[in-house]
Design an enzyme around this catalytic site. Sequence first.
Site, PDB file in Angstrom:
ATOM      1  N   TRP A 180      45.902  42.807  44.461  1.00  0.00           N
ATOM      2  CA  TRP A 180      45.910  41.369  44.726  1.00  0.00           C
ATOM      3  C   TRP A 180      45.507  41.148  46.169  1.00  0.00           C
ATOM      4  O   TRP A 180      46.010  41.823  47.081  1.00  0.00           O
ATOM      5  CB  TRP A 180      47.293  40.755  44.497  1.00  0.00           C
ATOM      6  N   LYS A 223      45.298  34.392  41.256  1.00  0.00           N
ATOM      7  CA  LYS A 223      46.242  33.406  41.773  1.00  0.00           C
ATOM      8  C   LYS A 223      45.574  32.039  41.730  1.00  0.00           C
ATOM      9  O   LYS A 223      44.342  31.935  41.848  1.00  0.00           O
ATOM     10  CB  LYS A 223      46.666  33.749  43.199  1.00  0.00           C
ATOM     11  N   HIS A 281      53.742  40.214  35.819  1.00  0.00           N
ATOM     12  CA  HIS A 281      54.678  40.004  36.925  1.00  0.00           C
ATOM     13  C   HIS A 281      55.561  38.830  36.528  1.00  0.00           C
ATOM     14  O   HIS A 281      55.103  37.680  36.485  1.00  0.00           O
ATOM     15  CB  HIS A 281      53.953  39.718  38.232  1.00  0.00           C
TER      16      HIS A 281
END
Length: 415
Positions: A180, A223, A281
């Site tokens: 990420w 994201k 997650h």
Amino acid sequence: MTQYDSARDQFAQWGVDTDAALAQLAKIAISVHCWQGDDVRGFERRTGSSGGGIQATGDHPGRARTPDELRADLEFAFGQIPGQHRLNLHACYLDTDQTPERDELDLSHFTPWVDWARDQGLGLDFNPTFFAHAKADDNLTLSHPDAGIRDFWVEHGRRCRDIAAGMGAALGSSAANNIWVPDGYKDTPIDRMAARRRLEQSLDRMLADPLDPAHMRDAVESKLFGIGVEACTIGSHEFYMGYAIRKGLMLCLDMGHFHPTESVADKLSAVALSVDELLLHVSRPMRWDSDHVVTLNDDVLAVAQELVSAGLLGRTRIGLDFFDATISRTAAWVIGTRNMQKALLRALLLPMDQLRSAENGLDFTTRLIVTEEFHDLPFGAVWQEFCARHDVPNGQALLGGLDSYQRGVATSRNA
């Protein structure tokens, strides 16, 4: 007759075998994230870097300040969680007397973690750390216009892949290496395509060397937006979904990384048609990606039910991602992990064959009646049995143990 005996009989009336559900739950390993224990600070021996939009709020006493303290907290937490699980480690949590830069890291800087995980019977997962560094202060790393900065982060990513593979080989358990990056723009960019091409090219270079999937699997994580990148996140969901499909990577879906009205549960079966393995997650985005401790709420229940009903448990690695410094950090691990397990147990205790049959027959009335009636069944008694079989506390005993440990670390670390 015990409470569990009574519960088992009640579920059996619906064709559900509680013992089989408990046996299946015991096989599901959850990857517990190290960064809850020290507020995402890590153990690099340097200062002056930014947080990169990563912020834990609060100042509850007892924060782990060293790798040994963090491992002690983790040992206690794992001892309160039924089953055998994993630890998810970030690259900034190295344990060494040296001061390597991030593009100099290797497995030797994490040897104490590997030795500890082996002693504890845990698998390890890993993450490159593309934030909290001077070369990430612009919120641009792999997509930075400066080739030298991109080179730095590409090398960091390469080394982290090797570290993850080394961990997996040493422990005999394939590590998830999750990528990420915080890259994006605070205000509206003119050329999104150029930034995304740079990110794609950097990822291609970073992932060029094939590594044994028995030791390590790469994942990419999207994201929606972040602090300082409100206008454009370069690694969007669409970008990484396409990239994962093209490159045969795992796709990481973080429950806090989407619009609050989007359902990650709904995405699972859709994405699973195009990628062979998923990484989750699990978090609680009270206000977007606020990373609150996981509770047994509708979102988590829906994710667990989708994993079970879609047959995705064998293709999904489940990890946690939250950090709250307003409460006991060890308690946060325990509560969050156990709530994910409770959600999975509730899903495993549903009469899936009956529900599928009703749905396939367009009998939506039966589907609704059955799902609503199941709210009244004694799930708690089955969960208590699971904890008893794994010799971990429940109820008042759990509360007392968590309180006692917290008082001890608060006294010793804040004297």
